[in-house]
Motif scaffolding. Sequence first.
Motif, PDB file in Angstrom:
ATOM      1  N   THR A 240     -28.994 -19.012 -20.019  1.00 13.30           N
ATOM      2  CA  THR A 240     -27.713 -18.690 -19.394  1.00 13.30           C
ATOM      3  C   THR A 240     -26.849 -19.945 -19.274  1.00 13.30           C
ATOM      4  O   THR A 240     -27.302 -20.985 -18.794  1.00 13.30           O
ATOM      5  CB  THR A 240     -27.939 -18.091 -17.998  1.00 13.30           C
ATOM      6  OG1 THR A 240     -28.736 -16.917 -18.113  1.00 13.30           O
ATOM      7  CG2 THR A 240     -26.612 -17.735 -17.338  1.00 13.30           C
ATOM      8  N   GLN A 241     -25.579 -19.821 -19.707  1.00 10.02           N
ATOM      9  CA  GLN A 241     -24.663 -20.950 -19.625  1.00 10.02           C
ATOM     10  C   GLN A 241     -24.171 -21.111 -18.183  1.00 10.02           C
ATOM     11  O   GLN A 241     -23.919 -20.124 -17.489  1.00 10.02           O
ATOM     12  CB  GLN A 241     -23.474 -20.747 -20.557  1.00 10.02           C
ATOM     13  CG  GLN A 241     -22.524 -21.927 -20.618  1.00 10.02           C
ATOM     14  CD  GLN A 241     -21.377 -21.675 -21.582  1.00 10.02           C
ATOM     15  OE1 GLN A 241     -21.215 -20.566 -22.077  1.00 10.02           O
ATOM     16  NE2 GLN A 241     -20.570 -22.690 -21.836  1.00 10.02           N
ATOM     17  N   VAL A 242     -24.041 -22.358 -17.735  1.00  5.44           N
ATOM     18  CA  VAL A 242     -23.610 -22.651 -16.368  1.00  5.44           C
ATOM     19  C   VAL A 242     -22.405 -23.586 -16.416  1.00  5.44           C
ATOM     20  O   VAL A 242     -22.411 -24.591 -17.142  1.00  5.44           O
ATOM     21  CB  VAL A 242     -24.743 -23.314 -15.553  1.00  5.44           C
ATOM     22  CG1 VAL A 242     -24.271 -23.591 -14.118  1.00  5.44           C
ATOM     23  CG2 VAL A 242     -25.976 -22.431 -15.539  1.00  5.44           C
ATOM     24  N   VAL A 243     -21.386 -23.244 -15.645  1.00  4.53           N
ATOM     25  CA  VAL A 243     -20.225 -24.122 -15.458  1.00  4.53           C
ATOM     26  C   VAL A 243     -20.241 -24.596 -14.009  1.00  4.53           C
ATOM     27  O   VAL A 243     -20.316 -23.779 -13.085  1.00  4.53           O
ATOM     28  CB  VAL A 243     -18.902 -23.392 -15.769  1.00  4.53           C
ATOM     29  CG1 VAL A 243     -17.708 -24.323 -15.550  1.00  4.53           C
ATOM     30  CG2 VAL A 243     -18.913 -22.856 -17.194  1.00  4.53           C
ATOM     31  N   VAL A 244     -20.166 -25.902 -13.818  1.00  4.01           N
ATOM     32  CA  VAL A 244     -20.248 -26.493 -12.481  1.00  4.01           C
ATOM     33  C   VAL A 244     -18.871 -27.021 -12.090  1.00  4.01           C
ATOM     34  O   VAL A 244     -18.257 -27.808 -12.846  1.00  4.01           O
ATOM     35  CB  VAL A 244     -21.286 -27.635 -12.433  1.00  4.01           C
ATOM     36  CG1 VAL A 244     -21.322 -28.262 -11.036  1.00  4.01           C
ATOM     37  CG2 VAL A 244     -22.657 -27.110 -12.814  1.00  4.01           C
ATOM     38  N   TYR A 245     -18.381 -26.631 -10.923  1.00  7.13           N
ATOM     39  CA  TYR A 245     -17.150 -27.157 -10.350  1.00  7.13           C
ATOM     40  C   TYR A 245     -17.517 -27.982  -9.121  1.00  7.13           C
ATOM     41  O   TYR A 245     -18.317 -27.540  -8.276  1.00  7.13           O
ATOM     42  CB  TYR A 245     -16.206 -26.027  -9.940  1.00  7.13           C
ATOM     43  CG  TYR A 245     -15.599 -25.278 -11.108  1.00  7.13           C
ATOM     44  CD1 TYR A 245     -14.367 -25.668 -11.644  1.00  7.13           C
ATOM     45  CD2 TYR A 245     -16.251 -24.187 -11.667  1.00  7.13           C
ATOM     46  CE1 TYR A 245     -13.807 -24.978 -12.706  1.00  7.13           C
ATOM     47  CE2 TYR A 245     -15.689 -23.499 -12.739  1.00  7.13           C
ATOM     48  CZ  TYR A 245     -14.473 -23.899 -13.254  1.00  7.13           C
ATOM     49  OH  TYR A 245     -13.927 -23.226 -14.311  1.00  7.13           O
ATOM     50  N   SER A 246     -16.923 -29.178  -9.017  1.00  8.54           N
ATOM     51  CA  SER A 246     -17.261 -30.072  -7.913  1.00  8.54           C
ATOM     52  C   SER A 246     -16.011 -30.737  -7.364  1.00  8.54           C
ATOM     53  O   SER A 246     -15.090 -31.086  -8.133  1.00  8.54           O
ATOM     54  CB  SER A 246     -18.242 -31.150  -8.400  1.00  8.54           C
ATOM     55  OG  SER A 246     -18.465 -32.120  -7.386  1.00  8.54           O
ATOM     56  N   PRO A 247     -15.932 -30.954  -6.036  1.00  8.32           N
ATOM     57  CA  PRO A 247     -14.778 -31.667  -5.466  1.00  8.32           C
ATOM     58  C   PRO A 247     -14.811 -33.157  -5.781  1.00  8.32           C
ATOM     59  O   PRO A 247     -13.787 -33.838  -5.725  1.00  8.32           O
ATOM     60  CB  PRO A 247     -14.912 -31.412  -3.961  1.00  8.32           C
ATOM     61  CG  PRO A 247     -16.376 -31.168  -3.755  1.00  8.32           C
ATOM     62  CD  PRO A 247     -16.857 -30.481  -4.991  1.00  8.32           C
ATOM     63  N   LYS A 248     -15.993 -33.678  -6.092  1.00 12.28           N
ATOM     64  CA  LYS A 248     -16.141 -35.091  -6.415  1.00 12.28           C
ATOM     65  C   LYS A 248     -16.795 -35.231  -7.785  1.00 12.28           C
ATOM     66  O   LYS A 248     -17.469 -34.333  -8.254  1.00 12.28           O
ATOM     67  CB  LYS A 248     -16.973 -35.807  -5.349  1.00 12.28           C
ATOM     68  CG  LYS A 248     -16.346 -35.801  -3.965  1.00 12.28           C
ATOM     69  CD  LYS A 248     -17.225 -36.534  -2.970  1.00 12.28           C
ATOM     70  CE  LYS A 248     -16.604 -36.529  -1.574  1.00 12.28           C
ATOM     71  NZ  LYS A 248     -17.444 -37.251  -0.595  1.00 12.28           N
ATOM     72  N   ARG A 249     -16.622 -36.396  -8.354  1.00 13.56           N
ATOM     73  CA  ARG A 249     -17.195 -36.646  -9.660  1.00 13.56           C
ATOM     74  C   ARG A 249     -18.709 -36.752  -9.546  1.00 13.56           C
ATOM     75  O   ARG A 249     -19.244 -37.483  -8.707  1.00 13.56           O
ATOM     76  CB  ARG A 249     -16.620 -37.934 -10.242  1.00 13.56           C
ATOM     77  CG  ARG A 249     -16.914 -38.120 -11.722  1.00 13.56           C
ATOM     78  CD  ARG A 249     -16.170 -39.325 -12.271  1.00 13.56           C
ATOM     79  NE  ARG A 249     -16.356 -39.427 -13.696  1.00 13.56           N
ATOM     80  CZ  ARG A 249     -15.860 -40.408 -14.452  1.00 13.56           C
ATOM     81  NH1 ARG A 249     -15.139 -41.368 -13.854  1.00 13.56           N
ATOM     82  NH2 ARG A 249     -16.066 -40.420 -15.741  1.00 13.56           N
ATOM     83  N   LEU A 250     -19.424 -36.016 -10.390  1.00 16.25           N
ATOM     84  CA  LEU A 250     -20.888 -35.977 -10.343  1.00 16.25           C
ATOM     85  C   LEU A 250     -21.537 -36.900 -11.368  1.00 16.25           C
ATOM     86  O   LEU A 250     -22.742 -37.138 -11.291  1.00 16.25           O
ATOM     87  CB  LEU A 250     -21.382 -34.535 -10.584  1.00 16.25           C
ATOM     88  CG  LEU A 250     -20.927 -33.493  -9.562  1.00 16.25           C
ATOM     89  CD1 LEU A 250     -21.468 -32.116  -9.940  1.00 16.25           C
ATOM     90  CD2 LEU A 250     -21.381 -33.867  -8.164  1.00 16.25           C
ATOM     91  N   TYR A 251     -20.788 -37.362 -12.331  1.00 15.18           N
ATOM     92  CA  TYR A 251     -21.300 -38.262 -13.371  1.00 15.18           C
ATOM     93  C   TYR A 251     -22.500 -37.642 -14.110  1.00 15.18           C
ATOM     94  O   TYR A 251     -23.539 -38.265 -14.278  1.00 15.18           O
ATOM     95  CB  TYR A 251     -21.704 -39.606 -12.781  1.00 15.18           C
ATOM     96  CG  TYR A 251     -20.545 -40.391 -12.233  1.00 15.18           C
ATOM     97  CD1 TYR A 251     -19.742 -41.166 -13.057  1.00 15.18           C
ATOM     98  CD2 TYR A 251     -20.238 -40.334 -10.869  1.00 15.18           C
ATOM     99  CE1 TYR A 251     -18.663 -41.892 -12.549  1.00 15.18           C
ATOM    100  CE2 TYR A 251     -19.163 -41.046 -10.355  1.00 15.18           C
ATOM    101  CZ  TYR A 251     -18.380 -41.825 -11.205  1.00 15.18           C
ATOM    102  OH  TYR A 251     -17.307 -42.527 -10.695  1.00 15.18           O
ATOM    103  N   LEU A 252     -22.338 -36.398 -14.520  1.00  9.59           N
ATOM    104  CA  LEU A 252     -23.370 -35.745 -15.323  1.00  9.59           C
ATOM    105  C   LEU A 252     -23.207 -36.201 -16.767  1.00  9.59           C
ATOM    106  O   LEU A 252     -22.254 -35.820 -17.454  1.00  9.59           O
ATOM    107  CB  LEU A 252     -23.252 -34.218 -15.220  1.00  9.59           C
ATOM    108  CG  LEU A 252     -23.360 -33.622 -13.812  1.00  9.59           C
ATOM    109  CD1 LEU A 252     -23.262 -32.101 -13.870  1.00  9.59           C
ATOM    110  CD2 LEU A 252     -24.655 -34.045 -13.141  1.00  9.59           C
TER     111      LEU A 252
END
Length: 317
Positions: A240-252
């Motif tokens: 399953t594809q996942v899209v992540v939204y974050s208020p701060k930069r996660l540096y993935l």
Amino acid sequence: MPGEPPERGTASPAPPTASETAPGTSASSPAESGGDGGKGNEILRWLIGAVANATVLTALLVYFGWQRNDVQSQELGFDESILGMSTRDYVLRSVWPVLVLLLTIAIGGMVWLQWDDRLVRRIRAGGRDDRVVRWTLRVLPFAWLILPGAVWIVGYVWRAAAYVAFPFSIGAGVLLLVYAIQLRGMLPGASEPPPGRVPLLRAFAAIIVGVSLFWGASDYATIQGYAMADRFAAGIRNLTQVVVYSPKRLYLTAPGVTETTLTDEKAAYRYRYTGLRLNLHTGGHYVLVSDGWTPRHGVVMLIADDDPVRLEFVRDR
């Protein structure tokens, strides 16, 4: 060899005794207990009581699940403990493979019952003079050596199957040895064993059978773990594809992950990460991998349930 896993590409409570009788029956009446046939089936009833014990089954499910996940995790390049899987997770993920093992044991027990019925009738009719009885009593005491030896030889052709079957052959051989001792006691003129000998024999057999059961389950879980790792590596795009939204930069920075900075400064989430796949959800966090994951260079990412991010799960065909 059967005692070693197949090569990879790169390198409880005491079991119930058979002497316990059901309510309303008499242990002192051969006719009511099935006569010699009932005595011959004591070992099978004892085995069923041990295997069907809820504590033994639960321990087997948990151990199988842990061993399989540990092998898969090592193949994928990370430690199994970071998944934080619970006992419930291990049990639920192990039900079907362990049911296959128990079904195999049940089928073997049914075959044993058929053979025992015929053998007991021959013992009653002819005793040692019956050729089948005579040869059976000669061979069964060495089953603990014959069965593992046969599986060892088969391992040169079917290595994976022999790797799983070898521990079970040891336990089956010990059960056949105990069975042979009981059959000898059914022969005309057979002497009674010394007091305390039968309980000791069953106790030692229970230890060996228990170790063989968990050893065999461990080998089976190892094979399953290797297979799961292979399927995972070959089917990243099927996850399953996942899209992540974050208020701060996660540096993935995993291979294949794309970071996008959203232009709306008033938005609750300023960063979006795509190219991620869901491995599993366990232990209060999501385990993610990237589209560019490979066995040689892959990154596993954990996002806790209470992290201030938003996850979108996308059907990607």
